[in-house]
Every structure is written in C-alpha cells, then in structure tokens.
Scaffold this motif. Structure first.
Motif, mmCIF file in Angstrom:
data_model
loop_
_atom_site.group_PDB
_atom_site.id
_atom_site.type_symbol
_atom_site.label_atom_id
_atom_site.label_comp_id
_atom_site.label_asym_id
_atom_site.label_seq_id
_atom_site.Cartn_x
_atom_site.Cartn_y
_atom_site.Cartn_z
ATOM 1 N N LYS A 1 0.851 -1.194 0.000
ATOM 2 C CA LYS A 1 0.000 0.000 0.000
ATOM 3 C C LYS A 1 0.888 1.245 0.000
ATOM 4 O O LYS A 1 0.892 2.036 0.928
ATOM 5 C CB LYS A 1 -0.931 0.008 1.215
ATOM 6 N N VAL A 2 1.640 1.390 -1.068
ATOM 7 C CA VAL A 2 2.641 2.453 -1.120
ATOM 8 C C VAL A 2 2.008 3.837 -1.168
ATOM 9 O O VAL A 2 2.619 4.828 -0.745
ATOM 10 C CB VAL A 2 3.590 2.257 -2.324
ATOM 11 N N LYS A 3 0.793 3.920 -1.679
ATOM 12 C CA LYS A 3 0.135 5.232 -1.748
ATOM 13 C C LYS A 3 -0.049 5.829 -0.363
ATOM 14 O O LYS A 3 -0.021 7.055 -0.191
ATOM 15 C CB LYS A 3 -1.217 5.107 -2.447
ATOM 16 N N SER A 4 -0.225 4.985 0.660
ATOM 17 C CA SER A 4 -0.486 5.451 2.020
ATOM 18 C C SER A 4 0.646 6.315 2.553
ATOM 19 O O SER A 4 0.426 7.174 3.397
ATOM 20 C CB SER A 4 -0.715 4.261 2.951
ATOM 21 N N GLN B 1 17.529 -1.689 6.576
ATOM 22 C CA GLN B 1 18.270 -1.511 5.329
ATOM 23 C C GLN B 1 17.414 -1.899 4.131
ATOM 24 O O GLN B 1 17.362 -1.205 3.123
ATOM 25 C CB GLN B 1 19.549 -2.333 5.344
ATOM 26 N N SER B 2 16.710 -3.026 4.243
ATOM 27 C CA SER B 2 15.827 -3.458 3.162
ATOM 28 C C SER B 2 14.698 -2.463 2.959
ATOM 29 O O SER B 2 14.332 -2.144 1.822
ATOM 30 C CB SER B 2 15.258 -4.845 3.484
ATOM 31 N N ASP B 3 14.154 -1.947 4.076
ATOM 32 C CA ASP B 3 13.080 -0.953 3.982
ATOM 33 C C ASP B 3 13.584 0.317 3.304
ATOM 34 O O ASP B 3 12.887 0.922 2.475
ATOM 35 C CB ASP B 3 12.550 -0.622 5.374
ATOM 36 N N ALA B 4 14.805 0.731 3.646
ATOM 37 C CA ALA B 4 15.371 1.947 3.060
ATOM 38 C C ALA B 4 15.552 1.791 1.550
ATOM 39 O O ALA B 4 15.253 2.710 0.769
ATOM 40 C CB ALA B 4 16.707 2.282 3.724
ATOM 41 N N ASP B 5 16.018 0.609 1.120
ATOM 42 C CA ASP B 5 16.200 0.369 -0.313
ATOM 43 C C ASP B 5 14.856 0.406 -1.039
ATOM 44 O O ASP B 5 14.738 0.972 -2.133
ATOM 45 C CB ASP B 5 16.872 -0.992 -0.529
ATOM 46 N N PHE B 6 13.837 -0.193 -0.436
ATOM 47 C CA PHE B 6 12.513 -0.220 -1.064
ATOM 48 C C PHE B 6 11.931 1.191 -1.165
ATOM 49 O O PHE B 6 11.364 1.574 -2.200
ATOM 50 C CB PHE B 6 11.574 -1.118 -0.259
ATOM 51 N N ILE B 7 12.082 1.960 -0.101
ATOM 52 C CA ILE B 7 11.556 3.341 -0.102
ATOM 53 C C ILE B 7 12.230 4.164 -1.184
ATOM 54 O O ILE B 7 11.576 4.892 -1.949
ATOM 55 C CB ILE B 7 11.761 3.980 1.287
ATOM 56 N N SER B 8 13.555 4.048 -1.274
ATOM 57 C CA SER B 8 14.299 4.835 -2.256
ATOM 58 C C SER B 8 13.883 4.490 -3.681
ATOM 59 O O SER B 8 13.628 5.383 -4.506
ATOM 60 C CB SER B 8 15.804 4.581 -2.073
ATOM 61 N N TYR C 1 2.432 8.968 -9.087
ATOM 62 C CA TYR C 1 2.044 8.373 -10.380
ATOM 63 C C TYR C 1 1.625 6.926 -10.174
ATOM 64 O O TYR C 1 2.345 6.130 -9.562
ATOM 65 C CB TYR C 1 3.232 8.428 -11.343
ATOM 66 N N GLN C 2 0.418 6.564 -10.681
ATOM 67 C CA GLN C 2 -0.063 5.183 -10.602
ATOM 68 C C GLN C 2 -1.138 4.953 -11.652
ATOM 69 O O GLN C 2 -2.060 5.757 -11.811
ATOM 70 C CB GLN C 2 -0.634 4.887 -9.209
ATOM 71 N N ASP C 3 -0.986 3.830 -12.390
ATOM 72 C CA ASP C 3 -1.981 3.405 -13.382
ATOM 73 C C ASP C 3 -2.344 4.520 -14.357
ATOM 74 O O ASP C 3 -3.513 4.719 -14.726
ATOM 75 C CB ASP C 3 -3.254 2.898 -12.691
ATOM 76 N N GLY C 4 -1.356 5.271 -14.787
ATOM 77 C CA GLY C 4 -1.570 6.307 -15.784
ATOM 78 C C GLY C 4 -2.137 7.609 -15.262
ATOM 79 O O GLY C 4 -2.373 8.541 -16.042
ATOM 80 N N THR C 5 -2.394 7.708 -13.945
ATOM 81 C CA THR C 5 -2.909 8.957 -13.365
ATOM 82 C C THR C 5 -1.828 9.619 -12.522
ATOM 83 O O THR C 5 -0.986 8.953 -11.917
ATOM 84 C CB THR C 5 -4.140 8.680 -12.488
ATOM 85 N N ARG C 6 -1.875 10.936 -12.492
ATOM 86 C CA ARG C 6 -0.905 11.731 -11.727
ATOM 87 C C ARG C 6 -1.675 12.590 -10.733
ATOM 88 O O ARG C 6 -2.567 13.336 -11.120
ATOM 89 C CB ARG C 6 -0.075 12.618 -12.670
ATOM 90 N N THR C 7 -1.305 12.485 -9.466
ATOM 91 C CA THR C 7 -1.995 13.222 -8.415
ATOM 92 C C THR C 7 -0.980 13.913 -7.520
ATOM 93 O O THR C 7 0.014 13.296 -7.103
ATOM 94 C CB THR C 7 -2.858 12.275 -7.541
#
Length: 510
Positions: free
Chosen positions: A25-28, A61-68, A109-115
């Motif tokens: 749920k990266v949008k959160s 460290q894994s979380d930091a890589d994913f966030i970046s 940016y997600q699924d072609g929409t920009r917010t």
C-alpha cells in the motif's frame, strides 16, 4: 528529534509516524512524500506507532532500499530525500526526510494517473484545482499576480491609484511606476495585479461582501452590501462599512477626552489589508467577507497558509513572511498601507493591546481551514452579559473614576443604529485627579486631535499627524511635548517602530 521514555518527539513541524513499511500500500505513505515536497518539507519516521512509541523495524536496510526505489519509480519529479537510520536501545528506526521542493508540483504516479498532494494541518490531502495552479506557478517561479495578460494597458486608467499614491506619500505620481510596480509589462500589457488596480476593475473575484448581523450569529442582517471594484476602493469601502457599524465611546478626563472604541480601527485596517493582499485570487467563486456581530468583527478570505500549516498552531511572532501575491503586496507597501517586513499579524495584536480599554483575552485571533483564513477582532466594550455600561468601562480604565448617575442631560446615550445606519456616540464625565479645588489645565484642540489619532493608531508618526491635522511637524512636536509634560502621553520603543501610549492615571504611573 528527541527520545524520552522510549517515545519519539519530532522537532519538525510536519511529520508522520509509521509503525512499519507498507509495501503493498505504497500510496499510504507516498502521498505524504508528495505533500511534504509540495509544501514546507517534513519527515516520515518508520518504526514508530501513532502514539510516538518506538517499536523498531526488523530490516531497516531493506526498507530503506525499497523506499528509495519506490520514490524514484512513483514520484515525478523525484524530490530530494534523505534516509537517516536511527538506533535507540536496541530498536532500529528510519527517518525519511523530505526537503521542500522547488520544481513543484511533485506528482504521485499510478496506473496512468498523476496526483499531487499538499499538507493541511497534519494530513496529506489531494490538491484541488486552485492548489494545483499555485504549485505550477511556484514551480515556474511565478505568482498569479505577476502573470501577464493580453489586455492593453493603454485602454485603462489608474487615476484612483495615482491620487491615492499622492495622498498617502505626498509625492508626485509618475506613470513609469506602473511598470516598476509590476502592474504593466515592458510591452504594454497588464499583469493580473494590474487588472486589480485599474479604475474600472473587471476581475470577477475582486469583491467584498459586508454584513452587519443582528446579535451574535448569522441570523437576520441589519445591513448587507456587496462591492466589486479595484483593490484601493475595496479597502476604502470595507473600512467605511466597519466604521459605520461599530461604536466608539468616550470618557471625560480632567483635562482631555479619552476615546474608548470597541475596536482598534488601525488594527482592523491592517487585517483587511492582509486579507486583500494574501487571499487566493485563483478561487473564482470566492471573495473577502466582512461580518460584524455585536461582540466581534470577522474577516474571511479564500486561501490558507502557503506552507500548509495551521495558523492557530503557530506562534504569530515567529511566522515568516510568505507572500502569495508579492506584486499586490508591494503596491500596498508603496501606498504606505503595510510594512515590507510582513509583521501584520503581530501588529494587529499590538495595536489592540495599546487601547486604553483593552482586556486580556480580547486579542485578535487567527484561524485557517483547508481553503480559508479567518481573522477575528473582539469588542472591547462587550462581555457575556452584553454591552458593558460606559461607567464600568471608564472605571476599569482608571480606578480613580467614579460612576455618575444618569440624568436627562447625561452624555451617556443608548447604543444602537439610527435610521441612516450611523452609530451614536456615548460618554461619561470622570472625577478629577488630586485636589478638586484646582482647575486642571485643558489641552488644546490640536493636542486633543493628537490624543484621538494616537488612540486610533498608536504607531502613527509625527509626520502623519501633521498631514492628517493639517499643521506643521514643528507644531505637532510642540503639542506632543506639552502632552508629555502633563503626563498624558508617552512613547515606547524607537521613533520609527515604537508605539504611543495614553497615560490614564498619572498618579499611579511609575
């Protein structure tokens, strides 16, 4: 950032606590990154629950890589972000520090929409059309009022602006000022600000709605009027309405008359200037509202704080000057309607506090909502029981005053609005100071005018006094010296930035 009893206390004004990284749920959390970049910056703290209690991360460290990687893939443009690992008593935390961006808007940016998102208080909310336009202008280093139009300046006149400039500054007007002020472009086109100052202003949102309500709430209206005009006239019309539907009492001191107004006219003037300058003119359906109730005057305009914070949560003495409409603000500064250093909120309070009948708790209050800014001035001659009798106000101002019975010729009149809408005055005689066998020396008519001007505007200068009264500055200084010698007038602070003060009880002054 501080940690006390395993609880994180964030020092930044904008932050979010996240107990864990939500990878599905990266949008959160990406919307907060977008909002921080689009407003004033901020931080997300991972490994901290909603109450600020540190719970830690299993694999920072894994979380930091994913966030970046996710920020690079899902935000456009990519904001400047710092990933800061934090260790505390065996717990691993991660701070994602987002810098306020200069390339706004920053889109998710997600699924072609920009917010795009912005911060409103402690929430990240989706931009509306006006907020998005403001971000686009910010990203291009432009403001709405500085944008050129296709309107030829030669087809419009600035007579009202020119005459006001002469009256306010006592300098001659030059049409070259139109370009230097940012009202006209080098190729002869009006800017948006220029459209707001032409004599026949046609900008639809350049309006004020003025209402005098019956009682304390929006119920029946005694009077309601709408004005649509250029900004110079809107300021005049607004102040005329306020003066017409507010009251001013007075008390007869031993040797002069002391005004006891409901409000500081100069403070309200500063407030109205503030709302006309800083309102969001991209809101087509919005305007400045002036609402007068028995116990208060409220000013409301579209547009919240530029940095997304809530003014009620800020120390007004530490709020930096951020101008949504710098061209408009500069013109008002040139007209001597405001100061360049952006001290309007502080000055409104100080002007009110200098009134002789001021009470603690009656300071002007400021509030922001998602799309609006409110300024409230409280009636100094009003309490929970209604209008305070003038004798009580007088006694509060000076403990040596005694109540006088009301007779047929008493100068105390009933408050109210007459058939023409004007406000009646009220007053009361006060007992003399000291030995009543001696008649105190009365102040001159000019000195009384100076007293009245000082109460209306404690920050007024001797030059402005001379201009308003119509005498020389030397004569003003002579009368000021006399008032000081009589222990009626005092001055605090520097000559340019200080305030005049009426001494209402010389026997107890230190």
């Amino acid at each position: 950032m501080q940690i006390q009893n395993n609880i994180l206390i964030a020092e930044c004004s904008a932050y979010d606590f996240k107990e864990m990284l939500e990878r599905k749920k990266v949008k959160s959390w990406l919307k907060s990154v977008s909002a921080f970049a689009n407003t004033d910056g901020g931080s997300l703290f991972y490994g901290v629950n909603d109450d600020g209690v540190i719970v830690g991360l299993e694999n920072p460290q894994s979380d930091a890589d994913f966030i970046s990687e996710t920020i690079k893939a899902r935000l456009d443009p990519v904001p400047e972000v710092q990933l800061i690992p934090i260790e505390h008593e065996g717990h691993s935390l991660l701070e994602v520090k987002v810098k306020a961006g200069t390339l706004t808007p920053y889109y998710y940016y997600q699924d072609g929409t920009r917010t795009a998102y912005v911060r409103v208080g402690n929430e990240s909310v989706e931009c509306n059309s006006q907020q998005l336009l403001s971000l686009v202008l910010k990203g291009t280093h432009m403001t709405w009022d500085s944008l050129p139009t296709q309107v030829d300046a030669s087809k419009h006149s600035f007579i009202i602006l020119a005459n006001t400039f002469r009256e306010q500054t006592h300098q001659e007007w030059n049409d070259k000022y139109l370009e230097s002020f940012g009202l006209v472009t080098p190729d002869g086109k009006l800017t948006n600000a220029g459209l707001l100052f032409v004599d026949n202003c046609t900008v639809f949102q350049s309006r004020i709605f003025c209402t005098r309500w019956t009682g304390l709430y929006k119920d029946d209206a005694i009077s309601s009027v709408e004005h649509r005009a250029n900004l110079v006239l809107l300021l005049k019309y607004g102040m005329d309405f306020i003066k017409n539907y507010t009251m001013s009492g007075w008390v007869k001191m031993p040797n002069y008359r002391l005004n006891l107004p409901d409000y500081s006219n100069r403070a309200i003037f500063e407030g109205l200037v503030n709302h006309l300058i800083h309102r969001d003119y991209t809101v087509m359906g919005g305007e400045v509202h002036i609402d007068i109730y028995d116990d208060r005057v409220e000013l409301v305009s579209p547009g919240a704080m530029l940095d997304g914070t809530q003014i009620q949560d800020r120390d007004i003495y530490k709020v930096p000057s951020m101008r949504r409409n710098p061209v408009i603000a500069d013109v008002f500064t040139q007209l001597d309607y405001m100061e360049k250093r952006g001290s309007g909120l502080r000055k409104m309070r100080e002007l009110t506090e200098k009134l002789p009948n001021f009470l603690q708790g009656k300071e002007p209050q400021y509030q922001t909502e998602a799309t609006s800014f409110y300024t409230t001035f409280y009636n100094l001659n009003w309490d929970e029981n209604g209008r305070i009798p003038v004798e009580e106000v007088a006694n509060r101002v000076n403990s040596t005053l005694e109540k006088y019975p009301v007779n047929e010729e008493c100068s105390v009149e009933k408050f109210g609005v007459n058939e023409k809408g004007s406000v009646k005055k009220f007053g009361v005689n006060a007992n003399r100071f000291g030995d009543t066998s001696k008649t105190p020396k009365k102040v001159s008519k000019t000195a009384q005018k100076i007293i009245d001007l000082v109460i209306s505007d404690p920050s007024i200068t001797a030059d402005n006094m001379a201009n308003k009264i119509g005498i020389t500055k030397r004569a003003i200084e002579k009368n000021i010296k006399s008032l000081r010698d009589m222990e009626i007038l005092a001055h605090e602070g520097s000559d340019k930035a200080g305030y005049w003060r009426i001494i209402v009880n010389p026997q107890t002054e230190q």
